[in-house]
Design a protein around this motif. Structure first.
Motif, PDB file in Angstrom:
ATOM      1  N   THR A 130       4.884  -0.028  17.172  1.00  0.00           N
ATOM      2  CA  THR A 130       4.396  -1.458  17.164  1.00  0.00           C
ATOM      3  C   THR A 130       5.443  -2.164  16.544  1.00  0.00           C
ATOM      4  N   GLU A 131       5.079  -3.435  16.346  1.00  0.00           N
ATOM      5  CA  GLU A 131       6.153  -4.407  16.002  1.00  0.00           C
ATOM      6  C   GLU A 131       6.116  -4.082  14.323  1.00  0.00           C
ATOM      7  N   GLN A 132       5.214  -3.727  13.688  1.00  0.00           N
ATOM      8  CA  GLN A 132       5.263  -3.344  12.247  1.00  0.00           C
ATOM      9  C   GLN A 132       5.361  -2.050  11.763  1.00  0.00           C
ATOM     10  N   LYS A 143     -12.330  -2.689  -1.390  1.00  0.00           N
ATOM     11  CA  LYS A 143     -11.767  -4.089  -2.032  1.00  0.00           C
ATOM     12  C   LYS A 143     -10.655  -4.907  -1.246  1.00  0.00           C
ATOM     13  N   ARG A 144     -10.082  -4.092  -0.518  1.00  0.00           N
ATOM     14  CA  ARG A 144      -8.772  -4.822   0.598  1.00  0.00           C
ATOM     15  C   ARG A 144      -9.029  -4.669   1.847  1.00  0.00           C
ATOM     16  N   LEU A 145      -9.204  -5.598   2.434  1.00  0.00           N
ATOM     17  CA  LEU A 145      -9.425  -5.483   3.910  1.00  0.00           C
ATOM     18  C   LEU A 145      -8.225  -5.763   4.870  1.00  0.00           C
ATOM     19  N   LEU A 146      -7.853  -4.907   5.830  1.00  0.00           N
ATOM     20  CA  LEU A 146      -6.996  -5.143   6.779  1.00  0.00           C
ATOM     21  C   LEU A 146      -7.375  -6.114   7.907  1.00  0.00           C
ATOM     22  N   THR A 153      -0.579  -7.371  10.848  1.00  0.00           N
ATOM     23  CA  THR A 153      -1.428  -6.616  10.013  1.00  0.00           C
ATOM     24  C   THR A 153      -1.439  -7.652   8.554  1.00  0.00           C
ATOM     25  N   LEU A 154      -2.314  -8.051   8.197  1.00  0.00           N
ATOM     26  CA  LEU A 154      -2.584  -8.899   6.825  1.00  0.00           C
ATOM     27  C   LEU A 154      -3.493  -8.060   5.959  1.00  0.00           C
TER      28      LEU A 154
END
Length: 184
Positions: A130-132, A143-146, A153-154
């Motif tokens: 993929t691009e990333q 605690k961290r959401l993708l 993807t952030l």
């Protein structure tokens, strides 16, 4: 890196294509010899490693597929689940598993992790053309959401209790200030 080189060498029709490809790769990238050896020449880029978007995975010199890199991150899960996953992948840090496994094994380990999470959070990342350079899945509370933002993807970090308390205190001060101003 070896795939484009192999095609170039195949055009020349040498008597031993595998040997010629191996020697060319060593000459282009350098070859590690013993402890403390360093790379000579340029390191391969993503474009040379994945020349086509449709390539599902890299191929070894013999032409067999190399499984993609997989990272599985567990938060607040039972120790038994971590023990089960350690049979398939290494755990360099608590709750972080890394390995090169096939897509079928990856999907079965995902199902196992989801069943055994018991209220914890799971994030699965694997290399992909993929691009990333990767894809991901999440499950449960983390605690961290993708977040997928137009194909990018952030990571969104949820507010912790301390931040919520400070915001609550600020809101309470504002209400008190407004009440004082309204009373004047």
């Amino acid at each position: 890196m070896s795939i484009p080189v192999a095609f170039e060498i195949a055009k020349q029709k040498p008597p031993n294509i595998e040997r010629a490809t191996r020697l060319r790769c060593r000459a282009d990238c350098g070859h590690l010899r013993g402890k403390g050896a360093q790379w000579r020449g340029e390191l391969p880029t993503r474009e040379t490693l994945l020349p086509h978007k449709s390539t599902p995975c890299l191929l070894s010199l013999s032409g067999t597929p190399i499984p993609p890199m997989v990272v599985l991150i567990l938060e607040k899960v039972p120790a038994t689940l971590r023990g089960e996953l350690s049979r398939w992948m290494i755990e360099p840090r608590t709750g972080v598993f890394v390995g090169q496994i096939s897509a079928m094994v990856r999907d079965r380990l995902w199902e196992l992790a989801v069943k055994g999470a018991k209220g914890g959070g799971i994030t699965l990342l694997w290399s992909s053309p993929t691009e990333q350079g990767f894809q991901w899945r999440t499950f449960g509370d983390s605690k961290r959401l993708l977040i997928d933002f137009e194909g990018l993807t952030l990571v969104h970090i949820a507010q912790g209790p301390a931040e919520k308390r400070s915001q609550g205190a600020e809101a309470k001060q504002r209400q008190e200030q407004e009440a004082l101003e309204a009373g004047d």
